[in-house]
Design a protein around this motif. Structure first.
Motif, PDB file in Angstrom:
ATOM      1  N   GLU A 355     114.748  24.918  47.624  1.00  0.00           N
ATOM      2  CA  GLU A 355     114.163  24.767  48.955  1.00  0.00           C
ATOM      3  C   GLU A 355     112.637  24.867  48.932  1.00  0.00           C
ATOM      4  OE1 GLU A 355     115.841  23.992  51.669  1.00  0.00           O
ATOM      5  OE2 GLU A 355     117.738  23.983  50.554  1.00  0.00           O
ATOM      6  N   ASN A 356     112.057  24.867  47.718  1.00  0.00           N
ATOM      7  CA  ASN A 356     110.593  24.963  47.542  1.00  0.00           C
ATOM      8  C   ASN A 356     110.013  26.233  48.171  1.00  0.00           C
ATOM      9  OD1 ASN A 356     110.293  22.423  46.163  1.00  0.00           O
ATOM     10  ND2 ASN A 356     110.603  21.414  48.146  1.00  0.00           N
ATOM     11  N   ILE A 357     110.748  27.330  48.016  1.00  0.00           N
ATOM     12  CA  ILE A 357     110.314  28.618  48.550  1.00  0.00           C
ATOM     13  C   ILE A 357     109.715  29.448  47.423  1.00  0.00           C
ATOM     14  CG2 ILE A 357     111.065  30.772  49.647  1.00  0.00           C
ATOM     15  CD1 ILE A 357     113.338  29.114  50.945  1.00  0.00           C
ATOM     16  N   ASP A 358     108.470  29.850  47.588  1.00  0.00           N
ATOM     17  CA  ASP A 358     107.793  30.658  46.577  1.00  0.00           C
ATOM     18  C   ASP A 358     108.236  32.109  46.668  1.00  0.00           C
ATOM     19  OD1 ASP A 358     106.285  28.511  45.634  1.00  0.00           O
ATOM     20  OD2 ASP A 358     104.729  28.832  47.155  1.00  0.00           O
ATOM     21  N   ILE A 359     108.543  32.712  45.505  1.00  0.00           N
ATOM     22  CA  ILE A 359     108.854  34.138  45.426  1.00  0.00           C
ATOM     23  C   ILE A 359     107.561  34.865  45.073  1.00  0.00           C
ATOM     24  CG2 ILE A 359     110.197  35.914  44.252  1.00  0.00           C
ATOM     25  CD1 ILE A 359     112.322  33.784  43.675  1.00  0.00           C
ATOM     26  N   LEU A 360     107.073  35.699  45.968  1.00  0.00           N
ATOM     27  CA  LEU A 360     105.797  36.378  45.789  1.00  0.00           C
ATOM     28  C   LEU A 360     105.926  37.715  45.074  1.00  0.00           C
ATOM     29  CD1 LEU A 360     104.397  35.697  49.378  1.00  0.00           C
ATOM     30  CD2 LEU A 360     104.141  34.284  47.331  1.00  0.00           C
ATOM     31  N   LYS A 380     115.340  29.244  55.982  1.00  0.00           N
ATOM     32  CA  LYS A 380     115.733  28.414  54.844  1.00  0.00           C
ATOM     33  C   LYS A 380     116.260  29.272  53.702  1.00  0.00           C
ATOM     34  CE  LYS A 380     111.984  26.084  53.948  1.00  0.00           C
ATOM     35  NZ  LYS A 380     111.100  25.143  53.211  1.00  0.00           N
ATOM     36  N   ALA A 381     115.602  30.401  53.454  1.00  0.00           N
ATOM     37  CA  ALA A 381     115.978  31.262  52.341  1.00  0.00           C
ATOM     38  C   ALA A 381     117.354  31.889  52.563  1.00  0.00           C
ATOM     39  CB  ALA A 381     114.935  32.355  52.145  1.00  0.00           C
ATOM     40  N   VAL A 382     117.581  32.418  53.756  1.00  0.00           N
ATOM     41  CA  VAL A 382     118.868  33.055  54.043  1.00  0.00           C
ATOM     42  C   VAL A 382     119.994  32.032  53.977  1.00  0.00           C
ATOM     43  CG1 VAL A 382     120.217  34.287  55.788  1.00  0.00           C
ATOM     44  CG2 VAL A 382     117.824  34.891  55.418  1.00  0.00           C
ATOM     45  N   LEU A 383     119.773  30.858  54.543  1.00  0.00           N
ATOM     46  CA  LEU A 383     120.776  29.785  54.478  1.00  0.00           C
ATOM     47  C   LEU A 383     121.069  29.384  53.036  1.00  0.00           C
ATOM     48  CD1 LEU A 383     119.604  27.516  57.434  1.00  0.00           C
ATOM     49  CD2 LEU A 383     121.895  28.490  57.183  1.00  0.00           C
TER      50      LEU A 383
END
Length: 391
Positions: A355-360, A380-383
């Protein structure tokens, strides 16, 4: 004597029609042969006349001594208890309202967030033996000096479980406005499923990491005394979620918390005294920190956005260099059985990367893996995680 404690939240006692449903649930339990103790929260939520936040709004932002503040906010639950006891009486049942003081709930003197030290339930037991329904004001107790105290947010849950332990109840039922414990927040995940049964430890972790259905302190207390908890809705006959000792899944659910900030602090690796001073000073100001990563020259942790200004004042006084990032959130994968199971972290990375979500930042325990992300990516992350673990 078979005893059950039933706790009803603010929305459950907010309206006449909701209070009628409370009566129905209590009488159902009595008809099953149980002696039932009722614990109630203040009526409704912010804006409703006697809700806790409404009572606090009477201050108009002005400061009040902690002792007087507890006297003010304890009124909401007392009103609820009185109204509910009168409703039972109106229907022909003997009932009696009890304040926390009258119910024998003894606490320390930490106003606003008191801890229960002991319960002397003799008056409650006497009422039950006389066929009276005790209706107890939740969220409150009293000190050995006879000062009124409150137990902090979610305190009525704690009241119910503590009474359940003192009375050796067979079960404590927590009634709210949701069907039970869900695999994720149904506001974000339309196909989130209700869990029929779940382990104490897993629910505690979900509660600490953002799920607001039940207070984690109450679950910990239930686990300590091995009292089954049931979370269910006042507005349906569904039996909800049973919380007890039992098997743990690799992944049980996804929790999330928003309004988080990240602090990165530069500290020379040879200055151990300054490193200790930073954390000591934050603690002295009552600032709680999370997701702590310690490196030789950099210390990274998260905290609630509403305490950032207080934390930065501390750091400026210490003369350290720091960087603040706001508008972040934490998503947490919870599962009591994940320890020693390879591939859980890999699955999380794959799901968020897709989902192109960066983990910081990340942190983990025996039962959780948490990822810090941008707040805009929470849904988006939870889904994505809910789908990845096929919950």
């Amino acid at each position: 004597m078979r005893i059950v404690v039933q706790k009803f939240g603010g929305t459950s006692v907010a309206t006449p029609s909701a209070r009628e449903l409370v009566v129905k649930h209590v009488l159902n339990k009595i008809n099953e042969g149980y002696k039932t103790v009722v614990v109630v929260s203040a009526m409704g939520r912010m804006g409703d006349p006697y809700a806790t936040d409404t009572l606090l709004s009477l201050l108009n932002g002005k400061k009040m001594e902690a002792r007087e503040r507890d006297l003010l906010v304890s009124c909401g639950e007392i009103i609820s208890a009185s109204v509910m006891a009168s409703l039972f009486a109106d229907k022909g049942y003997k009932a009696k309202a009890f304040t926390g003081f009258q119910a024998g709930i003894i606490t320390d003197n930490n106003f606003g967030n008191a801890k229960i030290l002991d319960i002397k339930p003799e008056k409650i037991l006497q009422a039950l033996q006389e066929g009276i329904i005790p209706v107890v004001a939740g969220f409150q107790g009293y000190t050995e000096d006879l000062e009124i105290t409150t137990l902090g947010r979610g305190g009525s849950d704690t009241t119910a479980v503590a009474l359940g332990a003192a009375l050796k109840a067979e079960c404590v039922e927590i009634f709210t406005d949701v069907e039970g414990i869900m695999t994720a927040d149904p506001k974000l995940v339309n196909n989130a499923k209700m869990l029929d049964e779940v382990n104490y430890r897993e629910v505690t972790e979900m509660a600490y990491n953002g799920a607001k259905v039940i207070h984690p302190r109450a679950v910990e207390l239930a686990m300590q005394h091995n009292i089954p908890l049931r979370v269910r809705s006042t507005f349906s006959d569904n039996q909800g979620t049973l919380i007890k000792l039992g098997p743990e899944k690799v992944v049980t659910g996804i929790a999330h918390t928003t309004h988080i900030a990240q602090l990165k602090i530069e500290v020379p690796s040879n200055d151990k005294e300054l490193e200790s001073k930073i954390f000591e000073s934050l603690a002295q100001k009552g600032i709680s920190i999370d997701m702590i990563n310690i490196f030789p020259d950099v210390k990274i942790f998260t905290l609630a956005e509403d305490v950032v200004s207080k934390a930065t004042e501390v750091l400026k006084e210490l003369g350290v260099s720091f960087e603040v990032t706001k508008n972040l959130a934490k998503v947490t994968v919870v599962g009591g059985g994940m320890m020693g199971i390879p591939g859980v972290m890999l699955s999380i990375i794959e799901a968020l990367k897709k989902e192109n979500i960066d983990i910081l930042q990340t942190s983990d325990s025996h039962t959780t893996i948490s990822c810090l992300i941008k707040e805009e990516d929470v849904k988006k992350a939870v889904l994505a995680l809910h789908e990845k673990f096929e919950l």
